[in-house]
Every structure is written in structure tokens, then in C-alpha cells.
Design a protein around this motif. Structure first.
Motif, short mmCIF file in Angstrom:
data_model
loop_
_atom_site.label_atom_id
_atom_site.label_comp_id
_atom_site.label_asym_id
_atom_site.label_seq_id
_atom_site.Cartn_x
_atom_site.Cartn_y
_atom_site.Cartn_z
N VAL B 140 27.64 44.70 35.92
CA VAL B 140 27.20 46.08 36.15
C VAL B 140 28.24 47.07 35.63
CG1 VAL B 140 25.74 45.76 38.19
CG2 VAL B 140 28.20 46.00 38.48
N SER B 141 27.75 48.27 35.29
CA SER B 141 28.65 49.36 34.93
C SER B 141 28.29 50.57 35.77
CB SER B 141 28.49 49.72 33.45
OG SER B 141 28.78 48.61 32.63
N LEU B 142 29.27 51.46 35.96
CA LEU B 142 29.03 52.68 36.71
C LEU B 142 28.74 53.81 35.72
CD1 LEU B 142 29.32 53.57 39.81
CD2 LEU B 142 31.44 54.67 39.06
N LEU B 143 27.59 54.45 35.91
CA LEU B 143 27.21 55.56 35.02
C LEU B 143 27.49 56.84 35.77
CD1 LEU B 143 25.82 56.19 32.31
CD2 LEU B 143 23.63 56.14 33.51
N ILE B 144 28.47 57.62 35.30
CA ILE B 144 28.92 58.77 36.07
C ILE B 144 29.02 59.99 35.16
CG2 ILE B 144 31.37 58.04 35.80
CD1 ILE B 144 31.89 59.08 38.63
N VAL B 182 30.64 58.46 26.72
CA VAL B 182 29.45 58.27 25.88
C VAL B 182 29.57 59.17 24.66
CG1 VAL B 182 26.94 58.52 25.74
CG2 VAL B 182 27.99 57.70 27.86
N ASN B 183 29.40 58.58 23.49
CA ASN B 183 29.54 59.35 22.25
C ASN B 183 28.59 58.83 21.18
OD1 ASN B 183 30.54 61.28 20.53
ND2 ASN B 183 32.66 60.57 20.59
N ILE B 184 28.48 59.57 20.08
CA ILE B 184 27.54 59.18 19.03
C ILE B 184 28.23 58.48 17.89
CG2 ILE B 184 25.93 61.01 19.64
CD1 ILE B 184 26.96 62.58 17.22
N GLY B 185 29.45 58.04 18.12
CA GLY B 185 30.18 57.27 17.11
C GLY B 185 31.47 56.83 17.76
N ILE B 214 32.02 55.11 23.78
CA ILE B 214 31.04 54.03 23.80
C ILE B 214 29.74 54.59 23.24
CG2 ILE B 214 30.31 54.43 26.23
CD1 ILE B 214 29.94 51.32 26.39
N GLU B 215 29.14 53.88 22.29
CA GLU B 215 27.82 54.27 21.78
C GLU B 215 26.76 53.69 22.72
OE1 GLU B 215 26.98 54.85 17.53
OE2 GLU B 215 28.62 53.43 17.26
N ALA B 216 25.65 54.41 22.83
CA ALA B 216 24.62 54.02 23.80
C ALA B 216 24.15 52.58 23.58
CB ALA B 216 23.44 54.98 23.74
N ILE B 219 26.09 50.05 25.71
CA ILE B 219 26.07 50.14 27.18
C ILE B 219 25.43 48.90 27.81
CG2 ILE B 219 25.19 51.46 29.16
CD1 ILE B 219 25.59 54.01 27.49
N PRO B 220 24.24 48.45 27.35
CA PRO B 220 23.64 47.27 27.99
C PRO B 220 24.46 45.99 27.80
CG PRO B 220 22.03 48.46 26.64
CD PRO B 220 23.37 49.01 26.31
N TYR B 221 25.38 46.00 26.86
CA TYR B 221 26.21 44.82 26.63
C TYR B 221 27.48 44.83 27.48
CZ TYR B 221 23.07 43.33 23.02
OH TYR B 221 21.95 42.89 22.37
N GLY B 222 27.62 45.87 28.32
CA GLY B 222 28.75 45.90 29.25
C GLY B 222 30.10 46.13 28.59
N HIS B 223 30.13 46.92 27.52
CA HIS B 223 31.40 47.14 26.83
C HIS B 223 32.38 48.03 27.60
CE1 HIS B 223 30.05 45.83 22.53
NE2 HIS B 223 29.78 44.94 23.45
N ALA B 224 31.90 48.67 28.68
CA ALA B 224 32.80 49.46 29.53
C ALA B 224 32.34 49.32 30.97
CB ALA B 224 32.80 50.92 29.10
#
Lengths: 336, 336
Positions: B140-144, B182-185, B214-216, B219-224
Motif C-alpha cells: 500500500v501507499s499513502l496518497l496525501i 506526483v509529477n508529469i515527468g 513519481i509519474e502516475a 503509482i500502482p507499482y508501489g514506487h513510493a
């Protein structure tokens, strides 16, 4: 018979260049008669790839370009300095009228910057958006803008709504497409400053079918045809779509392969499963057009294989035949 | 033995209130010894629901509240006017120290507004974020932040990063959690104004493990572990996660039911498939805490059933035992 259309293709751009790009070009001219391709890039490399195919030599020609712009280069700088790169040379073909459209799987930033700097904006267009089609449970929606220009103003979003409507109606064939703005709630008073300012403007445009806000959870269900947002949000949606889709499919495969029983089950259900998941496959829809330019520029995924390249080239025909550029021009003039 | 913890639960909030809420409360006290529940709402309705269960009557009590705040009401207005609503009464229990925490599946806006107005912010906290856990391929990751306060400033995002780190380290047990924006690159110079201003500030915080953008799609791969963003973007990510997940699973079910052969396959692979997909089931993780308040406020999904209510109540124990509030207090003071 309709006039034939010439598409310049970046033979050097993307993860599978030049092999898959060249193959896609060959497939495209075999699929449709009134299309010619100019492959732009290192001549000898392209020539050697083409050698493996039997194709109509009058319909594919090569224009040499010795340089390649990589994904790591600063886009504007790269466009200004690498005058002999495949992207710059191809965009100049569009500018000079030697090609009607340009397709590239190369650096998104460079394609977008080059589109603006070399091909140029239609008069009245403030900012040309990048507008990919995304799959939904019921078809496709246009996500506009996913480009590189973040921090948009309300007037930009209003133009995106108009251009997106024209595209969906004329290229995809959806009559009176439903336009919605991405928001964090359904009510008009919800949203950030940009959305709150844009919402009343969208309500007042007479010739679009504005249906209000769309929450992100309803996007995959196809609740709108044209999904308007600024580029940062659009980019997040587009990339999360890709990432979550592939992560879930990976999880499902892992589940199907975890026991002997499930492996047999997987074998039996595979054909049906493949068919449904294909509906969620982005490569079917070709690339994302950059709207509002004087010529057509299409950016396809960096990992495009021949099939997506072919589809992107074919897409240029509909775009040109439907006179999207001219329709945008007329529409924006009308409302000045 | 540790001191027992009292959780006030909004018995009237959510799509399945009061039935599933009451059931969730009973399950929670059966699961863990050192927990007591106060069910807040219409007394006779709650009483009648509780009548169906055999439970320790000393550990669940009812506090009457005649009014209910609906999802359609303007949050701040509703909090101010409906003094006898389940949300306002329960938040006052937290404020007065009669409860340690509050769990609600009701109006997100009202819970967030009430949390700030009634319970109040910890000194130094500029904006209390709503921080749900989202499933990834590896955990899991925390989305804040996914809250209601859009148009954040860089200093808000910096506090989100700190509070999120404390939460992930102490409640979820991830040592030295990786924090990304969260960023676009991936490059530092990419992004909108907010991200560009926040990035260098995050790099300078000594006690977080900032790993960059982190690019969107990652996120589902748990990179952060801690994914920092402003609330509009967070809300889009959270809701697209829900929508795309359920749309894809719907498509897959449709595919599995489409032929006789695939139906047999589905039957065989169902147990294994269910197990893997469960990892992507958000209800397992309970609700989203609102961080930075003087008491704990947890918002669970509007469609929560008893299982998610139970998990949300249990989550309050770890939060309180780990002294998250105190740790945030100390951390923010230190860096003033």
C-alpha cells in the motif's frame, strides 16, 4: 476519388524505431490506397529496413535526417539546435506543404514544442492541446489536454472544449458529443479556482453539448465523450490509466498462474478474456493529435509497435478528409 | 495492559447505515479487547439494530443525535447549523476527550469541515490533509492529500510529506518510507508551478526520505510509500483508481461469462483470481485518516460495509497507541 494524403513519419522515434515504424508505414499503405508516406531519418538505416518488404515504391519515399532527438533532451533547445533531426526535418515538410501530417513516437516534449515552433498555431488558438483517445467500458473518450503546457487559463480550457467537440464529432463520428470538465464533485460550486472560473464559461458556449463536471471515477464508464482538463491533471489521468491497467492485468495473470486448477481455468477462458481486454487496449486507437496547429501532428506512444504506427497514419486520412483544421479555424473565428 | 481506546462512530453516515455500521462496531469489539465504541445517531434505530447481536453491553454505548447531514448539504453550513447531527455530536465527543477517535462513512465534506472546526488543528499545522491508503502491486501507499482543500501552497505539501512519513513509519510499519511528489515527468525541472516550487523544499527536509518525482503510471507499482500531491490531483487519482479498477473487473467478468468454455474456465480459476484481486481491495485498509488534528478523525468510503467499518475502528487503536498526534506535534515544532 479523393486526393491522396501524404504523411511524414519519424522513422527514428520510439522504443522500437526504426524496425516497427517502417513496418507500420508499409502496413498503412497496404491498408489504404489514397495514402503516401515519407519516412524521415537516417537514409541507409531506413533503406535497409524497407529492403525486407515488398511494397509500392512510389508510395513510400525517404527524406534523410542525420540527427535524432532523444527523450532526455530539453525540448525547445533540441528543436532549435538539431535542425537536421528527424523531428525538425519532418515538421518542416508539413510546414512547407510537402506533407499533410506528421506522426512520431519520439520525444513528446520535442514533438509538442516543434509543432508550435515550426508548424505554428491556427490564428486564434491560444494553446494547442494534446488530445489522446482513452478506452472506456462503452467506447472511447477524448482526454484534452495531456500536453506539456501546464498551469492553463480558463480561456484555454474553453478552446479545448470546442476543438475536442469538433474532433469527436467529425473524426470519431459521435454526434453532439457530451463535453465535461474534470472535477472533484458533481456540483457547480465544487473544484479548484481554474475549474470554478471555467465552468460558467463552458455553460455559455452555444455549439457544444456541455454536461457539467465529471468525477475521475466515471471516466472509465464513458460518462462523457470530451473530457476537458488542464495538462497536469490530464497527464496524471492518462498515465494512471496505463499504469493501473497493466498492474491489474499483471495481478490477474499472476492469480491465474498460481494453482494447477486456475491454470486450466485460464487456458479455457483465455480467448474470451483476450477479446474483452482488447477493448481496453490503447494502441488500437492510434496516436494523440495535437489540435489547433496549421498542419496535423500526431504523437503516438513511445512503445508503439507497427500496429499503432499504422493506425496513427490511417487516422491522419480521416482528420484531413474531415477538414478538422478548417473547422477549428471557422469555429474560433465565429466566436471571437 | 494498554489503556483502552474509545471510538465514536457515526451510525447514520454512509450508504449502508445504520445496519452495516452497527455490525462493524460489534465486529470490532469482538476482534480486539482494549476498544470501546460509542455509536452516535438516532437512539431507537441503533438500539433496534443492536438488538440482533450478542455483545458486551459495557463496551458499546449509544449517544443520541437526532439530525443527519446528507451528502448534498454545503459542509460548513451543515456543521454550523445541525448542532444535533451525528457528525457534530460525535466530533464534540472527541473534542471533549470522551472519545479518542471518530469514524464516519458520511459526507466527506462535512467530516473534513467538522474536523477542522470542532476538533481543531494541531498548532503549526497549516492544513490537515485527508490521506487514504491505496493498494499497489507490492502493498500500500499513502496518497496525501485527497481532501477538500484545493489550490494548496508549497508549505502545505511540505507538511503533508512530513505527516505522511510519520504515519507510514508508525502505523503501517514501513521503515524510512520513500516520499515522492506526483509529477508529469521524472526530472526536477518538470511540472507545474506548485510542483516546481515544492520540489527543492522537499529535498531539504532532513528527516524524510525524499526520492523525487513519481509519474502516475508508477503509482500502482508501489514506487513510493508516501505520494504527495495537492487535493485536486489526489482526488482524481483516488477516484480513477476506484473507477478504473471496477470497470476493468467488470469487463473481465463479462469476458469470462461470454462463452460456455470461458464459463468453465472462470469456475476453475475463480478462487485463485479472488485471492489476488483481494490485494487490490481498498476496504481491507479501513478509512482515510485526516492528519494534523488534535484528535483522530477517520473517513471511510460512503459504500462501506461492516468489514471496512470494523477495520477503520481497529485502525484507530494503532494510530492512538503509536502517538501519531504527538509525533506530528513534535516534528512540526522542531522545524519551525
Amino acid at each position: 476519388m479523393s486526393k491522396s494524403i501524404t504523411v511524414a513519419v519519424d522513422a527514428m522515434g520510439g522504443d522500437y524505431a526504426p524496425k516497427e515504424i517502417v513496418k507500420g508505414a508499409v502496413l498503412a499503405i497496404q491498408d489504404k490506397e489514397d495514402i503516401n508516406v515519407i519516412l524521415v531519418g537516417k537514409e541507409e538505416v531506413i533503406q535497409s529496413e524497407l529492403g525486407g518488404y515488398d511494397y509500392d515504391k512510389e508510395r513510400i519515399r525517404i527524406v534523410n535526417a542525420e540527427e535524432v532527438i532523444s527523450n532526455n533532451e530539453a525540448p525547445v533547445m533540441a528543436i532549435r539546435r538539431k535542425k537536421n533531426s528527424s523531428i525538425v526535418v519532418a515538421l518542416n515538410l508539413v510546414k512547407n506543404g510537402e506533407a499533410d501530417a506528421f506522426v512520431s513516437a519520439g520525444s513528446t516534449g520535442a514533438v509538442l514544442a516543434g509543432g508550435q515552433l515550426i508548424v505554428g498555431r491556427i490564428e486564434g488558438v491560444e494553446r494547442p492541446p494534446l488530445a489522446p483517445l482513452i478506452p472506456t467500458i462503452s467506447g472511447v473518450s477524448l482526454l484534452i489536454d495531456c500536453g506539456a503546457n501546464v498551469d492553463a487559463r480558463p480561456s484555454h480550457l474553453v478552446q479545448f472544449a470546442k476543438m475536442g467537440s469538433i474532433y469527436m464529432e467529425n473524426v470519431i463520428g459521435i454526434k453532439n458529443p457530451r463535453v465535461a470538465i474534470v472535477n472533484i464533485g458533481a456540483e457547480e460550486e465544487k473544484g479548484n479556482q481554474l475549474v470554478k472560473e471555467t465552468f460558467p464559461l463552458l455553460k455559455e458556449i452555444p455549439d457544444i453539448n456541455f454536461i457539467g463536471s465529471i468525477e475521475a471515477r466515471d471516466i472509465p464508464y464513458g460518462h462523457a465523450d470530451v473530457i476537458v482538463c488542464e495538462a497536469f491533471v490530464g497527464n496524471v489521468i492518462l498515465k494512471l490509466y496505463e499504469g493501473l491497467g497493466s498492474a491489474l492485468i499483471e495481478k490477474i495473470k499472476e492469480g491465474l498462474m498460481s494453482t494447477t486448477r486456475s491454470k486450466i481455468g485460464a487456458l479455457l477462458s483465455k480467448p474470451a478474456l483476450k477479446k474483452t481486454l482488447k477493448a481496453f487496449d490503447q494502441s488500437r486507437y492510434g496516436g494523440a493529435p495535437m489540435l489547433g496547429l496549421k498542419g496535423l501532428v500526431v504523437k503516438t506512444h513511445g512503445n508503439s509497435k507497427s500496429n499503432e504506427i499504422r493506425n496513427s497514419i490511417l487516422q491522419c486520412v480521416t482528420f484531413t478528409e474531415q477538414k478538422i483544421k478548417e473547422k477549428i479555424e471557422v469555429n474560433l473565428k465565429k466566436q471571437e
